[in-house]
Design a protein around this motif. Structure first.
Motif, PDB file in Angstrom:
ATOM      1  N   GLY A 121      -7.364  -1.756  -8.069  1.00  0.00           N
ATOM      2  CA  GLY A 121      -8.685  -1.681  -7.445  1.00  0.00           C
ATOM      3  C   GLY A 121      -9.039  -0.323  -6.885  1.00  0.00           C
ATOM      4  N   LYS A 122     -10.216  -0.256  -6.322  1.00  0.00           N
ATOM      5  CA  LYS A 122     -10.691   1.008  -5.762  1.00  0.00           C
ATOM      6  C   LYS A 122     -10.783   0.902  -4.254  1.00  0.00           C
ATOM      7  CE  LYS A 122     -13.126   2.722  -9.812  1.00  0.00           C
ATOM      8  NZ  LYS A 122     -14.436   2.757 -10.509  1.00  0.00           N
ATOM      9  N   PHE A 123      -9.691   1.068  -3.619  1.00  0.00           N
ATOM     10  CA  PHE A 123      -9.647   1.003  -2.160  1.00  0.00           C
ATOM     11  C   PHE A 123      -9.764   2.399  -1.579  1.00  0.00           C
ATOM     12  CE2 PHE A 123      -8.584  -3.349  -2.143  1.00  0.00           C
ATOM     13  CZ  PHE A 123      -8.492  -3.783  -0.835  1.00  0.00           C
ATOM     14  N   LYS A 124     -10.421   2.487  -0.421  1.00  0.00           N
ATOM     15  CA  LYS A 124     -10.338   3.715   0.355  1.00  0.00           C
ATOM     16  C   LYS A 124      -9.238   3.484   1.378  1.00  0.00           C
ATOM     17  CE  LYS A 124     -13.578   5.210   3.404  1.00  0.00           C
ATOM     18  NZ  LYS A 124     -14.971   5.607   3.675  1.00  0.00           N
ATOM     19  N   LEU A 125      -8.085   4.097   1.181  1.00  0.00           N
ATOM     20  CA  LEU A 125      -6.934   3.838   2.028  1.00  0.00           C
ATOM     21  C   LEU A 125      -7.153   4.399   3.438  1.00  0.00           C
ATOM     22  CD1 LEU A 125      -4.031   4.632  -0.454  1.00  0.00           C
ATOM     23  CD2 LEU A 125      -5.354   2.531  -0.146  1.00  0.00           C
ATOM     24  N   THR A 126      -6.758   3.620   4.413  1.00  0.00           N
ATOM     25  CA  THR A 126      -6.902   4.103   5.784  1.00  0.00           C
ATOM     26  C   THR A 126      -5.573   4.158   6.525  1.00  0.00           C
ATOM     27  OG1 THR A 126      -7.464   1.860   6.470  1.00  0.00           O
ATOM     28  CG2 THR A 126      -9.281   3.353   6.064  1.00  0.00           C
ATOM     29  N   SER A 127      -4.712   3.198   6.298  1.00  0.00           N
ATOM     30  CA  SER A 127      -3.432   3.218   6.997  1.00  0.00           C
ATOM     31  C   SER A 127      -2.434   2.330   6.270  1.00  0.00           C
ATOM     32  CB  SER A 127      -3.601   2.745   8.436  1.00  0.00           C
ATOM     33  OG  SER A 127      -4.042   1.403   8.446  1.00  0.00           O
ATOM     34  N   HIS A 128      -1.234   2.317   6.766  1.00  0.00           N
ATOM     35  CA  HIS A 128      -0.224   1.468   6.159  1.00  0.00           C
ATOM     36  C   HIS A 128       0.820   1.086   7.192  1.00  0.00           C
ATOM     37  CE1 HIS A 128       1.488   5.504   6.033  1.00  0.00           C
ATOM     38  NE2 HIS A 128       2.686   4.941   6.013  1.00  0.00           N
ATOM     39  N   ARG A 129       1.623   0.152   6.816  1.00  0.00           N
ATOM     40  CA  ARG A 129       2.628  -0.383   7.725  1.00  0.00           C
ATOM     41  C   ARG A 129       3.861  -0.729   6.917  1.00  0.00           C
ATOM     42  NH1 ARG A 129       1.235  -5.197  11.884  1.00  0.00           N
ATOM     43  NH2 ARG A 129       3.346  -5.739  12.478  1.00  0.00           N
ATOM     44  N   PHE A 130       4.995  -0.216   7.346  1.00  0.00           N
ATOM     45  CA  PHE A 130       6.246  -0.505   6.647  1.00  0.00           C
ATOM     46  C   PHE A 130       7.335  -0.666   7.679  1.00  0.00           C
ATOM     47  CE2 PHE A 130       9.907   1.416   4.027  1.00  0.00           C
ATOM     48  CZ  PHE A 130      10.335   0.161   3.631  1.00  0.00           C
ATOM     49  N   GLU A 131       7.873  -1.858   7.762  1.00  0.00           N
ATOM     50  CA  GLU A 131       8.954  -2.122   8.705  1.00  0.00           C
ATOM     51  C   GLU A 131      10.047  -2.915   8.021  1.00  0.00           C
ATOM     52  OE1 GLU A 131       6.173  -3.978  10.819  1.00  0.00           O
ATOM     53  OE2 GLU A 131       5.419  -2.102  11.675  1.00  0.00           O
ATOM     54  N   ILE A 132      11.261  -2.599   8.419  1.00  0.00           N
ATOM     55  CA  ILE A 132      12.399  -3.348   7.906  1.00  0.00           C
ATOM     56  C   ILE A 132      13.025  -4.089   9.074  1.00  0.00           C
ATOM     57  CG2 ILE A 132      14.619  -3.189   6.734  1.00  0.00           C
ATOM     58  CD1 ILE A 132      13.679  -0.612   5.445  1.00  0.00           C
ATOM     59  N   TYR A 133      13.306  -5.361   8.862  1.00  0.00           N
ATOM     60  CA  TYR A 133      13.876  -6.183   9.931  1.00  0.00           C
ATOM     61  C   TYR A 133      15.326  -6.509   9.628  1.00  0.00           C
ATOM     62  CZ  TYR A 133       8.949  -6.656  10.632  1.00  0.00           C
ATOM     63  OH  TYR A 133       7.627  -6.369  10.816  1.00  0.00           O
ATOM     64  N   GLY A 134      16.084  -6.690  10.686  1.00  0.00           N
ATOM     65  CA  GLY A 134      17.474  -7.041  10.504  1.00  0.00           C
ATOM     66  C   GLY A 134      18.140  -7.286  11.838  1.00  0.00           C
TER      67      GLY A 134
ATOM     68  N   ARG B 129       8.467  -5.631   5.612  1.00  0.00           N
ATOM     69  CA  ARG B 129       7.022  -5.814   5.588  1.00  0.00           C
ATOM     70  C   ARG B 129       6.394  -4.496   5.170  1.00  0.00           C
ATOM     71  NH1 ARG B 129       3.781  -8.432  10.580  1.00  0.00           N
ATOM     72  NH2 ARG B 129       1.694  -7.876   9.937  1.00  0.00           N
ATOM     73  N   PHE B 130       5.557  -4.546   4.180  1.00  0.00           N
ATOM     74  CA  PHE B 130       4.878  -3.342   3.708  1.00  0.00           C
ATOM     75  C   PHE B 130       3.456  -3.707   3.342  1.00  0.00           C
ATOM     76  CE2 PHE B 130       4.361  -0.204  -0.030  1.00  0.00           C
ATOM     77  CZ  PHE B 130       3.717   0.705   0.785  1.00  0.00           C
ATOM     78  N   GLU B 131       2.526  -3.148   4.069  1.00  0.00           N
ATOM     79  CA  GLU B 131       1.127  -3.408   3.779  1.00  0.00           C
ATOM     80  C   GLU B 131       0.332  -2.117   3.822  1.00  0.00           C
ATOM     81  OE1 GLU B 131       1.278  -5.758   6.962  1.00  0.00           O
ATOM     82  OE2 GLU B 131       2.156  -7.420   5.840  1.00  0.00           O
ATOM     83  N   ILE B 132      -0.646  -2.048   2.945  1.00  0.00           N
ATOM     84  CA  ILE B 132      -1.532  -0.894   2.943  1.00  0.00           C
ATOM     85  C   ILE B 132      -2.925  -1.385   3.303  1.00  0.00           C
ATOM     86  CG2 ILE B 132      -2.489   0.981   1.565  1.00  0.00           C
ATOM     87  CD1 ILE B 132      -0.020   0.843  -0.197  1.00  0.00           C
ATOM     88  N   TYR B 133      -3.569  -0.681   4.217  1.00  0.00           N
ATOM     89  CA  TYR B 133      -4.887  -1.079   4.670  1.00  0.00           C
ATOM     90  C   TYR B 133      -5.945  -0.113   4.163  1.00  0.00           C
ATOM     91  CZ  TYR B 133      -1.807  -3.571   7.735  1.00  0.00           C
ATOM     92  OH  TYR B 133      -0.796  -4.357   8.204  1.00  0.00           O
TER      93      TYR B 133
END
Lengths: 144, 144
Positions: A121-134, B129-133
């Motif tokens: 798709g054609k998204f205008k990216l604004t931010s992201h989130r990446f976390e690893i749990y353990g 968790r990995f998400e792009i906004y």
DNA sequence: ATATTTGCAAACGTTTTGCATGGAA
DNA sequence: TTCCATGCAAAACGTTTGCAAATAT
């Protein structure tokens, strides 16, 4: 080693924002500066109450929100545990490894956004989130 | 094309879990099957009320939680917008591109965990968790 | 001095609970 | 017919607000 925001930096942020430095706000900054992981409003309130028995919950909330809005604190909503806060790391971009038991965090520098991911798709990216749990080493040991 | 859970699959999940198939639960499944993005409990309640004017809020909540516990729905907490739900994609691992305006989602297959990231400390990894906004094409156009 | 911050109390929105009634199996 | 699910009402929970008093500037 760590790039966590210090008390001095948090107070600078407040001064720069034009806020007054009250004893409560100084205490709030100290609580976060000496903590490892994410703190719940209730925990912060309890800690503040050790120094200020008459502190009120709404003052804690107001200041958490203010510091969060100014970027001195990071918010995170734990699916079971609600909204929590930790000092933000303003110095460089990175992601977190989060212990789901004690909610301590470690940082790591790998960022998936640097990898040239092909997105649909054609998204205008604004931010992201990446976390690893353990489970961190201490908690693994404590579970035996 | 899409691998969203269908009404049939959701009902299968409920039957397998030993739950009774009520009209309300069927309607709930239909609402999610035909929706694109994350839905708030209130929205779901409003939609259900179109078919069942006498439906109660707590029934919606109970069933959202049940379906979520069974893995048929995914929860997500939007920082401003609270807890929302969408059909989970049980078929294959992937991540989401989320429009912060309309909360529609697109899936993509890239997973940072496949990249052999070097992590600090000795964690026992459990999840990630990995998400792009961003803003989707429709919303970009609508903003002009 | 004066404008911001605090503590109190009350309000608010969301989510959960107890229990009698209704409905699926 | 049996037991689970529902609707209702009320409670619990986390968070926010209005206001007078206290306090940093």
């Amino acid at each position: 080693m760590s790039d966590k925001t210090t008390v001095k930096e948090m107070i600078e942020i407040m001064v720069r924002g034009g806020w007054r430095i009250t004893e409560q706000r100084r205490t709030l900054a100290e609580i976060f500066a000496k903590s490892e992981g994410y703190l719940s409003p209730k925990y912060v309130y309890d800690q503040m109450a050790l120094s200020y028995p008459s502190v009120s919950f709404d003052t804690v909330y107001r200041n958490l929100r203010l510091l969060s809005d100014m970027g001195a604190l990071e918010q995170f909503y734990f699916m079971d545990g609600g909204l929590k806060f930790r000092t933000s790391c303003l110095n460089h971009h990175h992601h977190h490894l989060i212990c789901t038991n004690c909610e301590k965090t470690l940082t790591f520098d790998y960022c998936p956004m640097d990898q040239g991911i092909k997105l649909p798709g054609k998204f205008k990216l604004t931010s992201h989130r990446f976390e690893i749990y353990g489970i961190c080493e201490e908690c693994q040991n404590a579970m035996d």
